[in-house]
Design a protein around this motif. Structure first.
Motif, PDB file in Angstrom:
ATOM      1  N   ILE A 102       0.070  14.677  -3.249  1.00  0.00           N
ATOM      2  CA  ILE A 102      -0.464  13.609  -4.095  1.00  0.00           C
ATOM      3  C   ILE A 102      -1.066  14.180  -5.374  1.00  0.00           C
ATOM      4  N   THR A 103      -1.825  15.271  -5.229  1.00  0.00           N
ATOM      5  CA  THR A 103      -2.439  15.915  -6.395  1.00  0.00           C
ATOM      6  C   THR A 103      -1.375  16.366  -7.388  1.00  0.00           C
ATOM      7  N   GLU A 104      -0.299  16.944  -6.872  1.00  0.00           N
ATOM      8  CA  GLU A 104       0.786  17.403  -7.735  1.00  0.00           C
ATOM      9  C   GLU A 104       1.439  16.225  -8.464  1.00  0.00           C
ATOM     10  N   LYS A 105       1.655  15.129  -7.773  1.00  0.00           N
ATOM     11  CA  LYS A 105       2.290  13.958  -8.382  1.00  0.00           C
ATOM     12  C   LYS A 105       1.391  13.309  -9.432  1.00  0.00           C
ATOM     13  N   GLN A 106       0.088  13.368  -9.211  1.00  0.00           N
ATOM     14  CA  GLN A 106      -0.841  12.788 -10.184  1.00  0.00           C
ATOM     15  C   GLN A 106      -0.832  13.545 -11.502  1.00  0.00           C
ATOM     16  N   ALA A 107      -0.438  14.795 -11.448  1.00  0.00           N
ATOM     17  CA  ALA A 107      -0.453  15.625 -12.661  1.00  0.00           C
ATOM     18  C   ALA A 107       0.640  15.228 -13.645  1.00  0.00           C
ATOM     19  N   GLY A 108       1.715  14.622 -13.149  1.00  0.00           N
ATOM     20  CA  GLY A 108       2.818  14.333 -14.058  1.00  0.00           C
ATOM     21  C   GLY A 108       3.299  12.896 -14.079  1.00  0.00           C
ATOM     22  N   ASN A 109       2.547  11.990 -13.438  1.00  0.00           N
ATOM     23  CA  ASN A 109       2.983  10.602 -13.364  1.00  0.00           C
ATOM     24  C   ASN A 109       1.815   9.640 -13.579  1.00  0.00           C
ATOM     25  N   GLU A 110       2.125   8.428 -13.999  1.00  0.00           N
ATOM     26  CA  GLU A 110       1.109   7.391 -14.122  1.00  0.00           C
ATOM     27  C   GLU A 110       0.624   7.001 -12.735  1.00  0.00           C
ATOM     28  N   ILE A 111      -0.599   6.468 -12.677  1.00  0.00           N
ATOM     29  CA  ILE A 111      -1.223   6.137 -11.398  1.00  0.00           C
ATOM     30  C   ILE A 111      -0.395   5.114 -10.627  1.00  0.00           C
ATOM     31  N   LYS A 112       0.225   4.174 -11.326  1.00  0.00           N
ATOM     32  CA  LYS A 112       1.043   3.160 -10.646  1.00  0.00           C
ATOM     33  C   LYS A 112       2.231   3.809  -9.954  1.00  0.00           C
ATOM     34  N   THR A 113       2.841   4.791 -10.610  1.00  0.00           N
ATOM     35  CA  THR A 113       3.981   5.495 -10.031  1.00  0.00           C
ATOM     36  C   THR A 113       3.561   6.280  -8.798  1.00  0.00           C
ATOM     37  N   VAL A 114       2.414   6.950  -8.881  1.00  0.00           N
ATOM     38  CA  VAL A 114       1.926   7.734  -7.748  1.00  0.00           C
ATOM     39  C   VAL A 114       1.653   6.833  -6.551  1.00  0.00           C
ATOM     40  N   ARG A 115       1.046   5.687  -6.803  1.00  0.00           N
ATOM     41  CA  ARG A 115       0.770   4.749  -5.710  1.00  0.00           C
ATOM     42  C   ARG A 115       2.056   4.243  -5.073  1.00  0.00           C
ATOM     43  N   TYR A 116       3.060   4.055  -5.885  1.00  0.00           N
ATOM     44  CA  TYR A 116       4.364   3.622  -5.366  1.00  0.00           C
ATOM     45  C   TYR A 116       4.951   4.699  -4.468  1.00  0.00           C
ATOM     46  N   ILE A 117       4.889   5.945  -4.922  1.00  0.00           N
ATOM     47  CA  ILE A 117       5.419   7.066  -4.136  1.00  0.00           C
ATOM     48  C   ILE A 117       4.690   7.178  -2.806  1.00  0.00           C
ATOM     49  N   VAL A 118       3.359   7.099  -2.865  1.00  0.00           N
ATOM     50  CA  VAL A 118       2.544   7.213  -1.651  1.00  0.00           C
ATOM     51  C   VAL A 118       2.831   6.053  -0.700  1.00  0.00           C
ATOM     52  N   GLY A 119       2.992   4.866  -1.251  1.00  0.00           N
ATOM     53  CA  GLY A 119       3.302   3.706  -0.418  1.00  0.00           C
ATOM     54  C   GLY A 119       4.629   3.850   0.293  1.00  0.00           C
ATOM     55  N   LEU A 120       5.620   4.394  -0.411  1.00  0.00           N
ATOM     56  CA  LEU A 120       6.934   4.623   0.200  1.00  0.00           C
ATOM     57  C   LEU A 120       6.844   5.675   1.290  1.00  0.00           C
ATOM     58  N   LEU A 121       6.105   6.755   1.033  1.00  0.00           N
ATOM     59  CA  LEU A 121       5.914   7.799   2.044  1.00  0.00           C
ATOM     60  C   LEU A 121       5.223   7.231   3.280  1.00  0.00           C
ATOM     61  N   ASN A 122       4.267   6.334   3.043  1.00  0.00           N
ATOM     62  CA  ASN A 122       3.544   5.715   4.157  1.00  0.00           C
ATOM     63  C   ASN A 122       4.494   4.898   5.034  1.00  0.00           C
ATOM     64  N   GLN A 123       5.440   4.211   4.401  1.00  0.00           N
ATOM     65  CA  GLN A 123       6.424   3.436   5.166  1.00  0.00           C
ATOM     66  C   GLN A 123       7.283   4.353   6.040  1.00  0.00           C
ATOM     67  N   VAL A 124       7.674   5.484   5.467  1.00  0.00           N
ATOM     68  CA  VAL A 124       8.483   6.451   6.215  1.00  0.00           C
ATOM     69  C   VAL A 124       7.722   6.943   7.445  1.00  0.00           C
ATOM     70  N   LEU A 125       6.463   7.293   7.258  1.00  0.00           N
ATOM     71  CA  LEU A 125       5.663   7.843   8.357  1.00  0.00           C
ATOM     72  C   LEU A 125       5.363   6.784   9.417  1.00  0.00           C
ATOM     73  N   ASN A 126       5.138   5.557   9.003  1.00  0.00           N
ATOM     74  CA  ASN A 126       4.915   4.488   9.978  1.00  0.00           C
ATOM     75  C   ASN A 126       6.176   4.204  10.782  1.00  0.00           C
ATOM     76  N   TYR A 127       7.330   4.319  10.129  1.00  0.00           N
ATOM     77  CA  TYR A 127       8.611   4.191  10.832  1.00  0.00           C
ATOM     78  C   TYR A 127       8.724   5.281  11.900  1.00  0.00           C
ATOM     79  N   ALA A 128       8.322   6.502  11.516  1.00  0.00           N
ATOM     80  CA  ALA A 128       8.386   7.628  12.451  1.00  0.00           C
ATOM     81  C   ALA A 128       7.489   7.398  13.669  1.00  0.00           C
TER      82      ALA A 128
END
Length: 279
Positions: A37-63
């Motif tokens: 997350i820290t790495e993604k925050q360095a090069g992306n807008e906050i909205k984009t980072v939240r989108y990425i994290v939300g997608l990752l969360n869906q993957v992990l909940n599926y798992a």
């Protein structure tokens, strides 16, 4: 799932989840995710980072549901922090007038005006039928969205909503209705079918250029609508319901930067309310 959503998920997963390509999902730790997350925050807008994290969360909940892992390491991770999600352009009063004056075609003039004075999304506007317009109640009903060449149900329960309109906007719609009697769609193409998104965007950009305005997104007309409501002091619950957000918190997260940190009149109004009634 909408075709556009599937395309977006596929692109984001391919672009951002390569960091975990060689890591077994059961070996993922909270510390690893926080570094990600820290790495993604360095090069992306906050909205984009939240989108990425939300997608990752869906993957992990599926798992978890399929028993690949027992718990979600993202649950305990420090979530991305930052300011407002919205950093787009908001049209000022004179810019709104310049844009609308520049668009001479009656349908597109009505479309752009309704986008500004309803806050409806582009897909919601393109899905409007005349049956959704109530001149008596001074409202439009959002019942569907037209995106990627297909009709979709609203995103959630609050997206299906009624939006109040002013008299001037209603008059513009009435005049367009008189000129458009052959299609049930409010904004049809020349064959009476749904307008394509790219067609609308091309026309919008041309109108901006003709008006001498900087290029902003079509979606920024929705943000302009929200800004106008907030600046005239509307209750956040009213803003939320008109925009179709799921909660007032969502509205605040996006538009809190538009709200005043202080108001010198607040204390005076409070005293006047109390003492004028009781002496």
């Amino acid at each position: 799932m909408r075709a556009s959503s599937l395309k977006s998920y596929t692109i984001y997963a391919g672009r951002h989840f390569g960091d975990f390509a060689d890591v077994r999902i059961s070996a993922l730790t909270t510390a690893m995710i926080e570094s990600f997350i820290t790495e993604k925050q360095a090069g992306n807008e906050i909205k984009t980072v939240r989108y990425i994290v939300g997608l990752l969360n869906q993957v992990l909940n599926y798992a978890i549901r399929h028993k690949y892992i027992e718990s979600n390491p993202l649950s305990a991770a420090e979530r991305p922090r930052g300011g407002s999600e919205h950093k787009g352009g908001i049209l000022a009063h004179d810019e709104i007038n310049r844009l609308l004056n520049a668009e001479k075609d009656q349908m597109y003039h009505c479309l752009f005006k309704l986008a500004i004075f309803s806050g409806a999304r582009k897909g919601e506007l393109l899905g409007l039928t005349w049956a959704d317009v109530s001149f008596k109640e001074k409202q439009i009903r959002i019942e569907r969205s037209f995106n990627s060449g297909a009709i979709y149900e609203p995103k959630n329960r609050t997206s299906r909503r009624k939006i109040d309109l002013g008299d001037d906007m209603l008059l513009t719609l009435k005049e367009w209705r008189k000129a458009n009697l052959t299609s049930e769609l409010v904004f049809p193409d020349k064959n009476g079918k749904h307008l394509l998104s790219q067609t609308v965007l091309n026309r919008f950009r041309a109108a901006l250029k003709k008006a001498g305005l900087p290029e902003v997104r079509f979606h920024d007309m929705r943000h302009t609508f929200a800004s106008l409501l907030i600046h005239q002091g509307e209750n956040i619950k009213v803003v939320q319901s008109q925009l179709g957000h799921s909660t007032p918190t969502q509205t605040l997260n996006i538009y809190s930067h538009l709200m005043k940190d202080s108001n010198s009149d607040v204390a005076g109004r409070l005293e006047k309310a109390v003492f004028s009634a009781h002496g």
